[in-house]
Design a protein around this motif. Structure first.
Motif, PDB file in Angstrom:
ATOM      1  N   LEU A   1      56.675  39.816  -0.498  1.00 29.00           N
ATOM      2  CA  LEU A   1      57.138  40.556   0.668  1.00 29.00           C
ATOM      3  C   LEU A   1      58.613  40.925   0.570  1.00 29.00           C
ATOM      4  N   ASP A   2      59.394  40.092  -0.125  1.00 34.54           N
ATOM      5  CA  ASP A   2      60.821  40.390  -0.252  1.00 34.54           C
ATOM      6  C   ASP A   2      61.074  41.657  -1.064  1.00 34.54           C
TER       7      ASP A   2
ATOM      8  N   ARG B   1      64.070  41.844   8.209  1.00 32.96           N
ATOM      9  CA  ARG B   1      65.014  40.720   8.237  1.00 32.96           C
ATOM     10  C   ARG B   1      66.134  40.957   9.256  1.00 32.96           C
ATOM     11  N   GLU B   2      66.554  42.204   9.401  1.00 32.88           N
ATOM     12  CA  GLU B   2      67.585  42.493  10.406  1.00 32.88           C
ATOM     13  C   GLU B   2      67.076  42.156  11.805  1.00 32.88           C
ATOM     14  N   ALA B   3      65.827  42.497  12.084  1.00 36.77           N
ATOM     15  CA  ALA B   3      65.253  42.185  13.392  1.00 36.77           C
ATOM     16  C   ALA B   3      65.142  40.685  13.597  1.00 36.77           C
ATOM     17  N   VAL B   4      64.675  39.986  12.558  1.00 36.13           N
ATOM     18  CA  VAL B   4      64.538  38.538  12.657  1.00 36.13           C
ATOM     19  C   VAL B   4      65.912  37.887  12.806  1.00 36.13           C
ATOM     20  N   ARG B   5      66.889  38.385  12.060  1.00 39.86           N
ATOM     21  CA  ARG B   5      68.241  37.827  12.138  1.00 39.86           C
ATOM     22  C   ARG B   5      68.803  37.942  13.556  1.00 39.86           C
ATOM     23  N   LEU B   6      68.677  39.127  14.135  1.00 43.09           N
ATOM     24  CA  LEU B   6      69.199  39.320  15.484  1.00 43.09           C
ATOM     25  C   LEU B   6      68.505  38.405  16.474  1.00 43.09           C
TER      26      LEU B   6
ATOM     27  N   LEU C   1      66.941  27.556  11.457  1.00 43.00           N
ATOM     28  CA  LEU C   1      66.422  28.909  11.248  1.00 43.00           C
ATOM     29  C   LEU C   1      67.513  29.817  10.688  1.00 43.00           C
ATOM     30  N   ARG C   2      68.710  29.702  11.224  1.00 43.59           N
ATOM     31  CA  ARG C   2      69.821  30.535  10.741  1.00 43.59           C
ATOM     32  C   ARG C   2      70.072  30.305   9.252  1.00 43.59           C
ATOM     33  N   ARG C   3      69.939  29.067   8.811  1.00 37.88           N
ATOM     34  CA  ARG C   3      70.219  28.760   7.407  1.00 37.88           C
ATOM     35  C   ARG C   3      69.198  29.367   6.466  1.00 37.88           C
ATOM     36  N   TRP C   4      68.006  29.682   6.991  1.00 39.09           N
ATOM     37  CA  TRP C   4      66.967  30.261   6.130  1.00 39.09           C
ATOM     38  C   TRP C   4      66.920  31.790   6.203  1.00 39.09           C
ATOM     39  N   LEU C   5      67.794  32.396   6.961  1.00 41.33           N
ATOM     40  CA  LEU C   5      67.712  33.848   7.162  1.00 41.33           C
ATOM     41  C   LEU C   5      67.856  34.633   5.864  1.00 41.33           C
ATOM     42  N   ASP C   6      68.635  34.134   4.934  1.00 44.60           N
ATOM     43  CA  ASP C   6      68.832  34.841   3.663  1.00 44.60           C
ATOM     44  C   ASP C   6      68.025  34.226   2.528  1.00 44.60           C
ATOM     45  N   GLY C   7      67.160  33.285   2.857  1.00 44.42           N
ATOM     46  CA  GLY C   7      66.329  32.660   1.837  1.00 44.42           C
ATOM     47  C   GLY C   7      65.028  33.413   1.620  1.00 44.42           C
ATOM     48  N   PRO C   8      64.145  32.898   0.772  1.00 41.59           N
ATOM     49  CA  PRO C   8      62.845  33.540   0.542  1.00 41.59           C
ATOM     50  C   PRO C   8      62.056  33.670   1.841  1.00 41.59           C
ATOM     51  N   TRP C   9      61.266  34.725   1.929  1.00 35.02           N
ATOM     52  CA  TRP C   9      60.512  34.979   3.153  1.00 35.02           C
ATOM     53  C   TRP C   9      59.575  33.827   3.480  1.00 35.02           C
TER      54      TRP C   9
ATOM     55  N   ARG D   1      59.402  31.683   6.885  1.00 31.69           N
ATOM     56  CA  ARG D   1      58.156  31.592   7.649  1.00 31.69           C
ATOM     57  C   ARG D   1      57.792  30.127   7.914  1.00 31.69           C
ATOM     58  N   GLU D   2      57.983  29.271   6.913  1.00 35.34           N
ATOM     59  CA  GLU D   2      57.728  27.848   7.099  1.00 35.34           C
ATOM     60  C   GLU D   2      58.662  27.249   8.146  1.00 35.34           C
ATOM     61  N   ALA D   3      59.919  27.699   8.137  1.00 35.65           N
ATOM     62  CA  ALA D   3      60.880  27.203   9.121  1.00 35.65           C
ATOM     63  C   ALA D   3      60.455  27.588  10.534  1.00 35.65           C
ATOM     64  N   PHE D   4      59.937  28.808  10.704  1.00 36.45           N
ATOM     65  CA  PHE D   4      59.439  29.217  12.022  1.00 36.45           C
ATOM     66  C   PHE D   4      58.237  28.371  12.437  1.00 36.45           C
ATOM     67  N   GLY D   5      57.437  27.974  11.459  1.00 34.29           N
ATOM     68  CA  GLY D   5      56.278  27.148  11.781  1.00 34.29           C
ATOM     69  C   GLY D   5      56.653  25.775  12.302  1.00 34.29           C
ATOM     70  N   LYS D   6      57.877  25.351  12.052  1.00 32.58           N
ATOM     71  CA  LYS D   6      58.339  24.036  12.500  1.00 32.58           C
ATOM     72  C   LYS D   6      59.034  24.087  13.858  1.00 32.58           C
ATOM     73  N   VAL D   7      59.114  25.269  14.443  1.00 33.32           N
ATOM     74  CA  VAL D   7      59.790  25.399  15.727  1.00 33.32           C
ATOM     75  C   VAL D   7      58.926  24.790  16.831  1.00 33.32           C
ATOM     76  N   VAL D   8      59.428  23.738  17.434  1.00 30.43           N
ATOM     77  CA  VAL D   8      58.736  23.064  18.534  1.00 30.43           C
ATOM     78  C   VAL D   8      59.769  22.798  19.629  1.00 30.43           C
TER      79      VAL D   8
END
Length: 464
Positions: free
Chosen positions: A204-205, A214-219, A258-266, A270-277
């Protein structure tokens, strides 16, 4: 006590640079815009005339309301401080450039129709009339293609035409045509869209859309992090719900991850978002119900923003998405060919009837403003001299061709752009360059330099 917050005062008073004012709903962005206009035309040291300002809105109702609010402010000032300068601005109000972009483009095209080879008696088709013309043309075009029996077209119709005729396919053609026309060079955009689906990618990258996504997700992540930060500060303030602080601190760590993963692999993002609780907030017995409601509201807004992003962009496995994109490639090629055929037939009918539509106005205006090699034309340079500042409301709604028009008539240091951060996330469209988001990320938040981003975050509508 000032009626303006510190951030609002900065937005009102900053000069000689491009400003992006990122405003949440209820943050008073229109009031700020009107006050900025008032201060520009009443500045004791460097006053402007009202007709030196180009004020752009996106609906006729908004333009009318803006003109009324400026008129009311001028009338109030005239009553408090009578003077010839203020009376002159009131006289200029009806002639001032406070319009939709379409209205401004129409004025240009009417004044310079001869440069475009247009009949001076051309007429702007209303939305209903233009839609009916397009529907008839597209019906005829699709009927011809059915008669030809092209296998790829028939497969496209079977898959995307819907259960009742080809209404869904017709809608798809019109939406793609309309979106292509929102770009300065629609044909080039269609070429790029076709190539994007056919290009081999490993992940996807590698997709051409990944940067915009990524710009939308970053904002979204940055906004959520900022909201949680404000909530935590509110919990620690006098009268605030201090019992919420431990939970909000964990929320802040989570959005920080989440911010730390913004420039990492997609896939990692995505895994980081899955951990949002989001943990449940404890019971609160604080007496200041307004502070409690404000802190809870900030947190809820952060939760809504991240939920929207996860549902929109993170729901499916990357491998599934790539497989579907490869299957779509031949259909996209046939679909873009249909769009080109439709556009050619539509242009012929409009020319024969002496009609133009709203999209034509934008593209005709851009032709007038563009010189050889894509540089500003003499007309564009004259407009740069005429307008000391351009002010755009609801900037998140702008499209690429409109952005290019604004760039042609601005000097590079005199645009005041106001947009709703939340709407820029919710209105994000996959294949569109996200102009608001790009500036949001690029413009620094501090003073100095030729560009700046200012945040208006306080919601005055929800004050207790």
């Amino acid at each position: 006590m000032s009626r303006w917050t510190a951030a609002q005062l900065e937005a009102i008073g900053e000069r000689n640079k491009n400003l992006l004012v990122a405003a949440a709903a209820g943050a008073g962005k229109t009031s700020v815009l009107v006050e900025r206009i008032m201060q520009r035309i009443t500045d004791p040291d460097d006053p402007l005339e009202l007709d030196q300002l180009l004020v752009v809105t996106f609906t006729n109702a908004a333009a009318s309301q803006m003109r009324q609010r400026i008129g009311a402010a001028l009338t109030a000032r005239l009553c408090a401080h009578p003077g010839a300068k203020t009376r002159r601005q009131l006289l200029l109000l009806n002639m001032a450039s406070i319009n939709t972009l379409h209205a401004s483009c129409l004025d240009l095209v009417r004044s310079h129709h001869y440069r475009l080879g247009l009949d001076p008696s051309f007429r702007v088709a209303g939305e209903d009339e233009a839609a009916l013309v397009r529907e008839n043309i597209l019906d005829e075009l699709l009927e011809k293609r059915y008669d030809e029996g092209d296998p790829l077209f028939l497969a496209l119709s079977d898959d995307y035409g819907g259960e009742k005729g080809d209404a869904s396919l017709a809608e798809l053609v019109l939406r793609l045509w309309d979106f292509a026309r929102s770009h300065p060079d629609p044909a080039a955009w269609l070429d790029g869209a076709t190539a994007a689906f056919a290009a081999p990618v490993a992940g996807l990258d590698d997709l051409v859309w990944s940067g915009s996504i990524r710009e939308a997700v970053r904002l979204a992540v940055e906004t959520a992090h900022q909201l949680v930060t404000q909530a935590l500060e509110g919990a620690g303030a006098p009268g605030g719900p201090a019992v919420y602080a431990p939970v909000l601190a964990r929320d802040l760590d989570m959005t920080g991850d989440l911010r730390r993963w913004l420039d990492g692999p997609w896939e990692s993002l995505r895994e980081a978002f899955g951990k949002v609780v989001w943990a449940r907030l404890p019971a609160c017995r604080e007496k200041d119900e307004g502070m409690v409601a404000r802190v809870r509201g900030l947190r809820e807004r952060a939760k809504e923003i991240l939920k929207e992003v996860r549902e929109r962009f993170m729901a499916r496995e990357p491998g599934e998405i790539l497989t579907d994109l490869r299957k779509l490639a031949p259909f996209v090629g046939r679909l873009t060919a249909l769009v080109r055929e439709f556009d050619s037939a539509y242009q012929e009918v409009k020319l024969a009837r002496g009609l133009v539509d709203f999209g034509d106005l934008e593209h005709f205006a851009l032709r007038l403003l563009t010189g050889p090699g894509g540089d500003p034309s003499p007309l564009a340079l004259a407009l740069r001299e005429r307008y000391a500042e351009g002010l755009v409301d609801e900037y998140q709604d702008i499209n690429p061709v409109q952005e290019t028009i604004l760039c042609m008539v601005s000097r590079g240091d005199n645009l005041f752009l106001v947009g709703d951060v939340k709407q820029s996330i919710y209105r994000f469209r996959l294949a569109e360059p996200c102009l608001f988001l790009e500036k949001y990320r690029r413009f620094p938040s501090g003073p100095g330099g030729g560009e700046r981003r200012i945040h208006l975050t306080e919601n005055f509508r929800s004050r207790p």
